[in-house]
Write an enzyme that holds these catalytic residues in place. Sequence first.
Site: not given
Length: 390
Positions: A126, A162-163, A184
């Site tokens: 993450d 998340w781009g 998300d």
Amino acid sequence: MVRKTPPMGWNSWNTFGSQINEEVILRAADSLVASGLAACGYEYVVIDDCWSLPQRDAQGRLVPDPEKFPHGMKYVADYIHQKGLKFGMYSDAGPKTCAGYPGSGNHEHIDAATFASWDVDYLKYDYCYHEEMNLPGAVLYKRMGLALANCGRDILFSACSWGADDSYQWMKETGAHIWRSTGDIQDAFSSVRNLIQQEITRMEYNGQGCFNDLDMLIVGMNGEGNVAMGGCTPEEYALHFAFWCFFGSPLMIGSDLSKLDETSLRLLTNPDLIRIDQDSAYRQPFFLAPLEKNMERTTDQHYYKDYPGHAPLLARILDDGSVAIGLFNLSEQTVTDVADAGTIGVAPDCPKTLVAQDVFSGEQLPFVDGKLSITCAPHTCRVFIARLCD
Ligand code: GLA
């Protein structure tokens, strides 16, 4: 190692969030096998955030929370492996995970060694608190990419930024095997539509070696669990799953497998959709209707401007010469559009005709004068595999 097709499996986050423990994970592994999902290719069982103690041990290692995982992680890995499945875990490129547990920033090599010692096969990585590292995301992901590549075990590296920070430009350099091209997901059609609209602006970055990841699946959540937001209708879940397959996304189930309903199971095991997702040629989809009809781009070219009539009509040429065709109606109106064989590449003098087979009903529909008219009610899709026939 080069991954030829996107990974498939199950991840704890969408349903269980922080409420994870050994029992939840082992039962998910049992269900993957007992339901027949494993036989369809769903092989990774991934523990997401919230598995560790808040502090590292005296040697600087991550420690599983003994209340949640009383036998440790090697035990979990062994159980999962004995079922013929693979084991995934989670960490973060910053000093903390998104839920505030220790992250791997500045501990990349010791953590990669720890994951390898537990026989981990997959690491979701993450991006929370990355700004505290004062380093570009490209460097943070390269650090863990290198650590994993040198840890002595083959571990799939699943990047989850998340781009953000233009990661489409640099993520493929880092050793990531898959990368989150979108934000998300939540269990609502508005979230599915939002991710589809993001993905369409990033589809050209997808490819073998580092697949775009549209986030975990919400099929079967039915409005319950950690990312609940009202749920979707069966038709909306079908559109969601079909689009993920059409775009070759990893397929990580996020629902509670012990409660999976028949309709959801049938969808998740649809052989034609899985076959499209896992197609070995891995070609990009393309629009069958003019781009301007399907989308608008803002000036920076990478953010989708919401378009109320959005109903992309797409095709994707598959490995065996067949063609996947999909109309995904994200709008609030019924939409009819026409797939033109000429746009797919069928020349006017071609002695064969395209015959489309509906992946849900099995119905066969021949192209007439080189055209196939497709109608979709709001929030529904139709997906076909078309073959050239005599
Ligand atoms: C981020 C990720 C999610 C999930 C959570 C866990 O939001 O994008 O997929 O892993 O963190 O805290």
